[in-house]
Design an enzyme around this catalytic site. Structure first.
Site, PDB file in Angstrom:
ATOM      1  N   GLU A 179       8.280  -7.646  57.962  1.00  0.00           N
ATOM      2  CA  GLU A 179       7.156  -8.127  57.142  1.00  0.00           C
ATOM      3  C   GLU A 179       7.121  -9.651  57.067  1.00  0.00           C
ATOM      4  O   GLU A 179       7.044 -10.243  55.988  1.00  0.00           O
ATOM      5  CB  GLU A 179       7.218  -7.523  55.738  1.00  0.00           C
ATOM      6  CG  GLU A 179       6.960  -6.032  55.737  1.00  0.00           C
ATOM      7  CD  GLU A 179       6.779  -5.436  54.339  1.00  0.00           C
ATOM      8  OE1 GLU A 179       7.246  -6.031  53.359  1.00  0.00           O
ATOM      9  OE2 GLU A 179       6.150  -4.367  54.241  1.00  0.00           O
ATOM     10  N   GLU A 378       6.601   1.892  58.457  1.00  0.00           N
ATOM     11  CA  GLU A 378       6.750   2.152  57.023  1.00  0.00           C
ATOM     12  C   GLU A 378       5.435   2.690  56.491  1.00  0.00           C
ATOM     13  O   GLU A 378       4.368   2.168  56.836  1.00  0.00           O
ATOM     14  CB  GLU A 378       7.100   0.884  56.226  1.00  0.00           C
ATOM     15  CG  GLU A 378       8.495   0.370  56.431  1.00  0.00           C
ATOM     16  CD  GLU A 378       8.823  -0.837  55.548  1.00  0.00           C
ATOM     17  OE1 GLU A 378       8.232  -0.965  54.449  1.00  0.00           O
ATOM     18  OE2 GLU A 378       9.660  -1.645  55.972  1.00  0.00           O
TER      19      GLU A 378
HETATM   20  P1  P53 Z   1       9.220  -1.464  47.269  1.00  0.00           P
HETATM   21  C1  P53 Z   1       5.361  -5.594  49.134  1.00  0.00           C
HETATM   22  C2  P53 Z   1       4.228  -5.020  49.673  1.00  0.00           C
HETATM   23  C3  P53 Z   1       4.348  -4.120  50.720  1.00  0.00           C
HETATM   24  C4  P53 Z   1       5.602  -3.824  51.226  1.00  0.00           C
HETATM   25  O1  P53 Z   1       8.474  -1.638  48.672  1.00  0.00           O
HETATM   26  C5  P53 Z   1       6.728  -4.405  50.705  1.00  0.00           C
HETATM   27  C6  P53 Z   1       6.614  -5.301  49.654  1.00  0.00           C
HETATM   28  C7  P53 Z   1       7.822  -5.913  49.052  1.00  0.00           C
HETATM   29  O2  P53 Z   1       8.099  -5.309  47.831  1.00  0.00           O
HETATM   30  O3  P53 Z   1       7.971  -4.214  51.207  1.00  0.00           O
HETATM   31  C8  P53 Z   1       8.246  -3.206  52.151  1.00  0.00           C
HETATM   32  O4  P53 Z   1      10.643  -1.192  47.592  1.00  0.00           O
HETATM   33  C9  P53 Z   1       9.622  -3.526  52.690  1.00  0.00           C
HETATM   34  C10 P53 Z   1      10.687  -2.579  52.222  1.00  0.00           C
HETATM   35  C11 P53 Z   1      10.333  -2.070  50.842  1.00  0.00           C
HETATM   36  C12 P53 Z   1       9.066  -1.240  50.969  1.00  0.00           C
HETATM   37  O5  P53 Z   1       8.020  -1.988  51.537  1.00  0.00           O
HETATM   38  O6  P53 Z   1       9.009  -2.742  46.565  1.00  0.00           O
HETATM   39  O7  P53 Z   1       9.660  -3.661  54.091  1.00  0.00           O
HETATM   40  O8  P53 Z   1      11.925  -3.227  52.284  1.00  0.00           O
HETATM   41  O9  P53 Z   1      11.336  -1.339  50.221  1.00  0.00           O
HETATM   42  C13 P53 Z   1       8.584  -0.645  49.649  1.00  0.00           C
HETATM   43  O10 P53 Z   1       8.571  -0.295  46.600  1.00  0.00           O
END
Ligand code: P53
Length: 480
Positions: A179, A378
């Protein structure tokens, strides 16, 4: 291209995690301290604190996480039971180079990933590896100021070269920076710290710093791509972009223009890595704002010569922007000011707007612009799960979310002809949230008995979504 208009036979169904969010073992095997090790737990709507080093009395959820470091064999068995074809994780940089600036790698760290990858391969699971996923060595922050410093390119390239050489016959799919574009929202301390190890100083022009750091990372990524291809021409090395499409709030041309510019603002790092060049608007913007960026002609050649093989991306939600808020319609887009609620979309408990069709829209937008294979690395729903008396977990909301996104993913492939390599839902086993540090914001098919207060036995159990996803993979996405 064969098999066009349907998911290919070798489609990479799997799941995704990152080292710092599940391994734990933060001091084992000579591991060094990473930026994730100095972040406390937050809560829903409460930012995590970034402390100066590890401070006694604070709680750092990543230190022990879910103890995957010791329990990975049993966890991979569970992934195998679901039929995973691949497993996306990252290599914790601090296991290989504890401080980041050493010349020689730490053998114990290398050995851990040898064993982990062997365990995956034993079951026919392809490792899909991110080099830098929010877990750079903390020493590089305190000694060098993070990615403000050009020296970081050498340290990253040394790290990348070391693991490419070591795992060249075990790992084929790689991504450079997770990201990488989060930091375009540079006013948020979390993004600029987790992406680039930057803690803004008083009076610092953080926008300029962000542009500099992102430039060095793009160069480091392009060098890694070139080196990787020399080490093994079979390597597929991708970029990794947080894809959050931005819609105009209305059909007012001011909103349309704002949304277009917001998309340009959020995705220029894709242009650097996929197209190998800066977009014209950005060069003009930087010049107009007198931003001084150390960017040589040689750098621009490196960018051009190190474009990625595929575009990995995360997809959770969409945003909507309005030109009628605080900021006038200017080129800049400010995530803190310009976002409005989209009345057509529901949201998760954490306020993330759920938008399956946005996935198809985003895939088309990226395909029109980049024309290279994509990989959804993801996607998922963070939610509170309830364990019933008999131990079962009925997470039908998660099944519903994933089902609708897979439907749109299939439409993008089958109707729109997009080349898609695979699909790895986020947090296939419950882990520490990156944004909030919580355990109770869960994404997994596999439940882990541990909560926000660090209580629990760490016992793993199968949620309803576990059995559902197994069927999805078995039926090649036809039984949703
Ligand atoms: P969490 C923000 C917006 C979209 C994805 O996020 C993001 C974030 C950062 O918070 O992160 C990605 O755990 C990232 C992972 C993360 C996952 O999305 O905040 O690549 O490490 O855990 C989900 O709910």
């Amino acid at each position: 291209r064969e098999n066009v208009y349907k998911l290919p036979q070798d489609f990479l169904w799997g799941g995704a995690v990152a080292a710092h969010q599940l391994e734990g073992g933060w001091r084992e095997g000579n591991k060094g301290i990473s930026v994730a090790d100095v972040m406390t737990n937050g809560a829903n709507g409460v930012e995590r604190k970034i402390t100066e080093g590890v401070v006694a009395g604070e709680y750092y959820p990543n230190h022990d996480a879910i103890d995957f470091y010791h329990q990975y064999k049993a966890d991979i068995k569970l992934f195998t039971e679901m039929g995973f074809k691949c497993f996306r994780t990252s290599i914790a940089w601090t296991r290989i180079f504890p401080k980041g600036d050493e010349k020689e790698p730490n053998e114990e760290g290398l050995k851990f990933y040898d064993d982990l990858f062997d365990e995956c391969l034993k079951y026919g699971i392809e490792p899909v590896i991110t080099l830098s996923h929010f877990e750079m060595p903390y020493h590089l922050v305190t000694e060098y100021g993070g990615w403000r410093n050009r020296k970081l390119i050498d340290y990253f390239v040394n790290f990348a070269t070391t693991v490419f050489e070591r795992y060249k016959d075990k790992v084929k799919y790689w991504m450079t920076f997770n990201e990488i574009n989060n930091q375009t929202d540079y006013k948020r301390g979390f993004s600029i710290f987790t992406n680039s190890g930057i803690i803004p100083k008083d009076g610092e022009n953080v926008e300029e710093t962000m542009f500099q750091a992102a430039h060095y990372e793009a160069i480091a990524s392009a060098l890694a791509v070139q080196i990787g291809h020399k080490i093994n021409p079979e390597f597929k090395i991708g970029a990794m972009i947080a894809m959050v499409p931005l819609y105009p709030a209305t059909s007012d041309p001011k909103d349309i223009l704002k949304a277009q510019r917001a998309m340009q603002w959020r995705y220029w790092l894709g242009d650097l890595q996929v197209l190998g060049k800066y977009p014209e608007w950005l060069l003009r913007y930087q010049a107009e704002h007198h931003l001084e960026i150390d960017r040589t002609l040689e750098d621009l050649d490196v960018l051009q010569a190190g474009t990625v093989d595929y575009l990995g991306f995360s997809y959770y939600m969409s945003f909507t922007v309005s030109a009628h808020g605080a900021a006038e319609t200017v080129f800049a887009y400010d995530e803190m000011e310009d976002l409005v609620r989209n009345e057509y979309l529901p949201a998760s408990d954490w306020g993330w707007q759920i938008d399956p069709e946005g996935l198809r829209y985003a895939m088309n937008w990226m395909n029109d612009r980049y024309h290279i294979p994509q990989f959804i690395v993801e996607n998922g729903l963070g939610a509170i799960d309830k364990v019933e008396e008999d131990g079962s977990i009925h997470d039908e909301y998660r099944i519903d979310y994933l089902k609708k996104h897979i439907e749109q993913m299939k439409l993008a492939v089958e109707k729109d002809g997009i080349e898609l390599m695979g699909y790895t839902p986020w947090g296939c086993i419950d882990l520490v949230s990156a944004g909030s540090g919580q355990m109770d914001k869960r994404y997994g098919f596999i439940y882990v008995d541990k909560n926000d207060k660090a209580e629990g036995t760490l016992k793993r159990s199968r949620k309803d979504s576990f059995y559902w996803y197994k069927k999805v993979i078995e039926s090649q996405g036809t039984q949703l």
